[in-house]
Motif scaffolding. Structure first.
Motif, mmCIF file in Angstrom:
data_model
loop_
_atom_site.group_PDB
_atom_site.id
_atom_site.type_symbol
_atom_site.label_atom_id
_atom_site.label_comp_id
_atom_site.label_asym_id
_atom_site.label_seq_id
_atom_site.Cartn_x
_atom_site.Cartn_y
_atom_site.Cartn_z
ATOM 1 N N GLN A 126 37.944 -22.357 16.601
ATOM 2 C CA GLN A 126 38.751 -21.166 16.396
ATOM 3 C C GLN A 126 39.340 -20.600 17.687
ATOM 4 O O GLN A 126 39.856 -19.479 17.697
ATOM 5 C CB GLN A 126 37.909 -20.098 15.675
ATOM 6 N N CYS A 127 39.326 -21.386 18.774
ATOM 7 C CA CYS A 127 39.971 -20.913 19.997
ATOM 8 C C CYS A 127 41.489 -20.943 19.801
ATOM 9 O O CYS A 127 42.004 -21.618 18.904
ATOM 10 C CB CYS A 127 39.551 -21.760 21.211
ATOM 11 N N SER A 128 42.199 -20.228 20.626
ATOM 12 C CA SER A 128 43.649 -20.113 20.449
ATOM 13 C C SER A 128 44.365 -21.457 20.612
ATOM 14 O O SER A 128 45.364 -21.718 19.939
ATOM 15 C CB SER A 128 44.225 -19.080 21.420
ATOM 16 N N ARG A 163 46.340 -23.257 17.342
ATOM 17 C CA ARG A 163 47.774 -23.557 17.440
ATOM 18 C C ARG A 163 48.083 -25.026 17.145
ATOM 19 O O ARG A 163 49.197 -25.375 16.794
ATOM 20 C CB ARG A 163 48.294 -23.172 18.816
ATOM 21 N N ASP A 169 33.552 -19.009 22.032
ATOM 22 C CA ASP A 169 34.008 -18.090 23.076
ATOM 23 C C ASP A 169 32.870 -17.363 23.791
ATOM 24 O O ASP A 169 32.997 -17.030 24.962
ATOM 25 C CB ASP A 169 34.988 -17.061 22.504
#
Length: 139
Positions: free
Chosen positions: A32-34, A38, A116
């Motif tokens: 779920q990191c950016s 993306r 995170d």
């Protein structure tokens, strides 16, 4: 062992993921990191398996880093496909199943993961335990 092949769209980066795990039983992770969000990333690894990455033209291989800078995220500069991530402190990796030829066989619902809050040491320890050995061949 079964070998799952794949690579980037233009063929500059080729992958061979060897595992004894059957695709339907392999845990698929959706980080779920950016960066991964993306890219629509779905990743797998088998600590008892192996990933071989072959690159024809290494000038077209982008090694991207962000956050704690503990891994290289491998992207083809020519076609833009994200294929794998390699831990910087250890020769261990994950493979992005979107880049595998038989990606539809890895049909488990992805487990959403968020790393995170991990410290550098926690992240490195997790990767040593859960990621797989990797070998890179640069042409």
């Amino acid at each position: 062992m079964t070998v799952h092949t794949g690579g980037c769209h233009c063929g500059n980066i080729r992958l061979e993921f060897s595992t004894e795990l059957e695709p339907p039983q392999t845990e698929v992770r959706a980080c779920q990191c950016s960066f991964c969000i993306r890219h629509g990333s779905r990743a797998v690894a088998d600590p008892n398996g192996r990933l071989v990455i072959s690159v024809k033209d290494q000038t077209q291989l982008q090694r991207y880093q962000f956050g704690l800078r503990t891994a290289d995220y491998l992207i083809c500069r020519q076609c833009g496909v994200y294929v794998a991530a390699i831990a910087r402190d250890d020769a261990r990796a994950i493979v992005i199943i979107n880049a595998l030829d038989d990606r539809e066989r890895f049909n488990r619902e992805p487990v959403r993961v968020d790393f995170d809050a991990e410290s550098r040491a926690q992240r490195q320890a997790r990767r040593r335990t859960h990621w797989m050995p990797v070998e890179m061949s640069l042409g």
